[in-house]
Structures are given as structure tokens and as C-alpha cells.
Scaffold this motif. Sequence first.
Motif, PDB file in Angstrom:
ATOM      1  N   UNK A  67       3.714  19.720  -7.444  1.00 35.02           N
ATOM      2  CA  UNK A  67       3.533  19.365  -6.174  1.00 35.02           C
ATOM      3  C   UNK A  67       3.504  18.287  -5.641  1.00 35.02           C
ATOM      4  N   UNK A  68       4.906  17.777  -5.751  1.00 35.27           N
ATOM      5  CA  UNK A  68       5.281  16.404  -5.486  1.00 35.27           C
ATOM      6  C   UNK A  68       5.618  16.571  -4.091  1.00 35.27           C
ATOM      7  N   UNK A  69       4.852  15.737  -2.899  1.00 31.17           N
ATOM      8  CA  UNK A  69       4.586  15.574  -2.029  1.00 31.17           C
ATOM      9  C   UNK A  69       5.823  13.998  -1.489  1.00 31.17           C
ATOM     10  N   UNK A  70       6.466  13.865  -0.695  1.00 30.00           N
ATOM     11  CA  UNK A  70       7.098  12.856  -0.065  1.00 30.00           C
ATOM     12  C   UNK A  70       6.279  11.649   0.289  1.00 30.00           C
ATOM     13  N   UNK A  71       6.514  10.715   0.162  1.00 30.09           N
ATOM     14  CA  UNK A  71       5.390   9.834   0.589  1.00 30.09           C
ATOM     15  C   UNK A  71       6.765   8.963   1.576  1.00 30.09           C
ATOM     16  N   UNK A  77       1.441   1.348   1.733  1.00 31.29           N
ATOM     17  CA  UNK A  77       0.351   0.621   2.176  1.00 31.29           C
ATOM     18  C   UNK A  77      -0.822   0.368   1.456  1.00 31.29           C
ATOM     19  N   UNK A  78      -1.246   2.117   1.833  1.00 36.83           N
ATOM     20  CA  UNK A  78      -2.264   2.674   1.593  1.00 36.83           C
ATOM     21  C   UNK A  78      -3.128   1.791  -0.323  1.00 36.83           C
ATOM     22  N   UNK A  82      -5.443  -0.509  -1.810  1.00 42.13           N
ATOM     23  CA  UNK A  82      -6.542  -0.086  -2.891  1.00 42.13           C
ATOM     24  C   UNK A  82      -6.391  -0.411  -4.767  1.00 42.13           C
ATOM     25  N   UNK A  83      -4.997  -0.979  -4.642  1.00 40.79           N
ATOM     26  CA  UNK A  83      -5.346  -1.213  -6.504  1.00 40.79           C
ATOM     27  C   UNK A  83      -5.567  -2.900  -6.161  1.00 40.79           C
ATOM     28  N   UNK A  84      -5.586  -4.004  -5.027  1.00 41.97           N
ATOM     29  CA  UNK A  84      -5.573  -4.877  -4.756  1.00 41.97           C
ATOM     30  C   UNK A  84      -7.150  -5.001  -4.842  1.00 41.97           C
TER      31      UNK A  84
END
Length: 101
Positions: A67-71, A77-78, A82-84
Motif C-alpha cells: 500500500x505505498x501511498x504518495x507523500x 513535516x509532521x 514527531x521524531x523531534x
Amino acid sequence: MSQSASVWVVLLVALVAANLPFFNDRLFGAIPLPSRPKSLAVRFAELVVLYFLAGGVGFLFERRAGQIAPQGWEFYAVTSALFIVLAFPGFTWRYLMKHRH
């Protein structure tokens, strides 16, 4: 592995990867550096590389599910924000808490 388990694995990988630069003085947790302790710039550079590695794990799970969706830019950015946020415990431990040496 189910999709739900894949999501939890990716979140766990991201949590560990986000905190890795702050919990040790080695580059990526493996390569010893001649300068001790690591500078904040090196830690942030590590954070960027580990963000893309954690994203690669997520991409592999997504590709495996078919289910690879284009990003767009909003996704990156989100997820970078979240990683930060996930890196906050390590940053707090390294720079905001007093350590006895």
C-alpha cells in the motif's frame, strides 16, 4: 506481521533512533569519536540520518503490505516534528539534567 504490529514496530524504532544520539558519545552508537563529548551539531546530524533510517523501515513495512501511498511535504513535516518530540527524553537527559561525574 499485521499492520497494527508494523505500526508499533516503526514507532518503537523511531523512539530508539530519536534518543540514540543523546544517550551515548559514539557516532550512531558504534563508532568512537576522538572528541569527547559529541557536539550538539553532531548529535543533530545523527538525528537527521536516523530520521531517514527510521522512515526507511516504515517504507519497507508499507511496501511489504502493498500500500505505498504518495507523500507530500506535509507528511515529512509532521513525521519530522514527531521524531523531534520522540527525541525529547534523550535531549532532556543529556542537556537539562545535572549529572555527577
